[in-house]
Design an enzyme around this catalytic site. Structure first.
Site, short mmCIF file in Angstrom:
data_model
loop_
_atom_site.label_atom_id
_atom_site.label_comp_id
_atom_site.label_asym_id
_atom_site.label_seq_id
_atom_site.Cartn_x
_atom_site.Cartn_y
_atom_site.Cartn_z
N LEU A 140 0.81 -1.22 0.00
CA LEU A 140 0.00 0.00 0.00
C LEU A 140 0.84 1.27 0.00
O LEU A 140 0.31 2.37 -0.12
CB LEU A 140 -0.92 0.03 1.23
CG LEU A 140 -2.25 -0.72 1.17
CD1 LEU A 140 -2.07 -2.21 0.92
CD2 LEU A 140 -3.02 -0.51 2.48
N TYR A 158 1.80 10.15 -10.11
CA TYR A 158 1.03 9.13 -9.40
C TYR A 158 0.32 8.20 -10.38
O TYR A 158 0.44 6.97 -10.28
CB TYR A 158 0.02 9.82 -8.48
CG TYR A 158 -0.80 8.88 -7.64
CD1 TYR A 158 -0.20 8.11 -6.64
CD2 TYR A 158 -2.18 8.78 -7.80
CE1 TYR A 158 -0.95 7.26 -5.84
CE2 TYR A 158 -2.94 7.93 -7.01
CZ TYR A 158 -2.32 7.17 -6.03
OH TYR A 158 -3.07 6.33 -5.24
#
Length: 391
Positions: free
Chosen positions: A126, A198
């Site tokens: 994560l 991102y």
């Protein structure tokens, strides 16, 4: 003379120490059955006691963050041994301090762009700043985290034969031309825009996952996560939910970037954790959307939060940010079919919990100025646009 007395030469001081040691052992045994209440996590979370052959050693990168810490709660309550790997850039020890005493929990402060050797059975990967202000603060570092960091985790998974789950994102769809977005949609992404560090980082991370699967037989799972909210969100992550709640609770202007017609779908964090766990422990290895199809325009969502908080804030429109998607809503047919998963917490129920959390954060830290669209740092309180509440 008792055996304990005899072992201590009949010394009553030794006997007292032995009694204290026995009490300490018993206390540690009791503490191993649950979390310790903290200001951030006041409720006691009880843990299952599993035999060694059933207990898995699970690595959670980014486990001190918002989503990661809730996943850690789930795994700890299931009786697993959990290792959190986090550099604490956006994560916080406060999110996991209720487990720090527990024998099944470990925190390793480490940056995944550096290699690490560890023995684990599963990897929930994560780690990566997920809000625009955070991932735009250091774009190169964001890219490194999604690429080099993912390579390191895949290498680890290959070496120890662990199953690895990547937390990908709905951002890989960019500004979508298909609505809602199914997993088969390839996306519409600006590769050189401010969000690209991102978006493209996660896209190549997915590519690496399946390259390792096909070439090295690594067991992979990919979750495409849509907007998620709940307690432990970073108060200055600049996301819609946290900004609107913080602004509403302080009766300052609710800032909308653009005309507010852009749409988002919001899922509560407990639903996401259920989905991640089901994906990791199921047999489906293709990408899966995890999100709530309940869709809101940003303008309507701001009004909803204003009403729920009883705020006197005024909605203020500012210029639209670059590459802000016009619509976002998951097609969750795959999750329903393959994982038997769908969200079960309504947006309103989740918002009530999140509002309560942010009230406590404001009470603890004082007034908070929400982060704007740029990668700005939190700033000191300002009084100029605050409207006094009537009691």
């Amino acid at each position: 003379m008792s055996d304990i007395e005899r072992s201590n030469g009949g010394d009553h001081n030794g006997l007292k120490l032995s009694d204290a040691a026995l009490r300490l052992i018993e206390e540690k045994k009791i503490l191993a059955e649950h979390s310790i209440p903290t200001k951030r996590t006041p409720n006691i979370l009880r843990t299952k006691i599993l035999p060694d052959h059933q207990r898995q050693k699970i690595l959670v990168t980014g486990g001190a963050g918002f989503v990661g810490s809730h996943l850690v709660d789930k795994l700890m309550m299931d009786g697993q041994e959990v290792i959190v790997l986090d550099n604490l850039f956006t994560g916080s020890k406060k999110n996991i301090e209720h487990w720090m005493h527990h024998p099944n929990f470990s925190l390793v402060v480490h940056d995944i762009t550096e290699p690490i050797r560890i023995e684990v059975d599963q990897i929930y990967h994560l780690a990566c700043p997920a809000s625009p202000p955070h991932y735009q603060y250091n774009p190169v570092k964001t890219i490194k985290t999604s690429t080099i960091g993912t390579l390191h985790m895949l290498g680890l998974a290959k070496r120890v034969k662990a199953r690895i789950l990547l937390s990908s994102t709905s951002e890989i769809y960019g500004d979508p031309k298909i609505h809602p977005q199914p997993e088969s949609y390839w996306g519409n992404v600006n590769t050189i825009g401010p969000r690209a560090c991102y978006d493209e980082g996660k896209r190549v991370a997915e590519t690496m996952m399946y390259a390792y699967r096909d070439q090295n037989n690594v067991d992979v799972r990919v979750a495409r996560i849509f907007n998620t909210f709940g307690p432990r969100m970073h108060p200055n992550d600049g996301r819609v939910v946290s900004n609107f709640i913080i602004q509403s609770l302080q009766d300052i202007d609710l800032t909308i970037y653009g005309d507010g017609s852009q749409t988002r779908s919001f899922q509560y964090v407990s639903d996401l954790v259920r989905g991640l766990h089901a994906l990791m422990n199921g047999n489906y290895d293709q990408p899966v959307n995890l999100g709530n199809p309940d869709e809101y325009s940003i303008k309507n969502f701001a009004s909803k939060i204003k009403d729920l908080t009883g705020s006197k804030s005024v909605i203020k429109h500012l210029p639209k940010t670059e590459d802000d998607p016009t619509q976002r809503r998951p097609d969750i047919a795959t999750a329903k079919r393959e994982l038997q998963w769908e969200p079960n917490v309504t947006v309103e129920e989740g918002l009530q919990q999140t509002i309560t959390f942010f009230k406590s954060i404001i009470d603890e830290a004082g007034e908070i100025k929400p982060t704007g669209p740029g990668a700005s740092k939190p700033q000191a309180k300002q009084e100029s646009n605050k409207r006094p509440r009537t009691k």
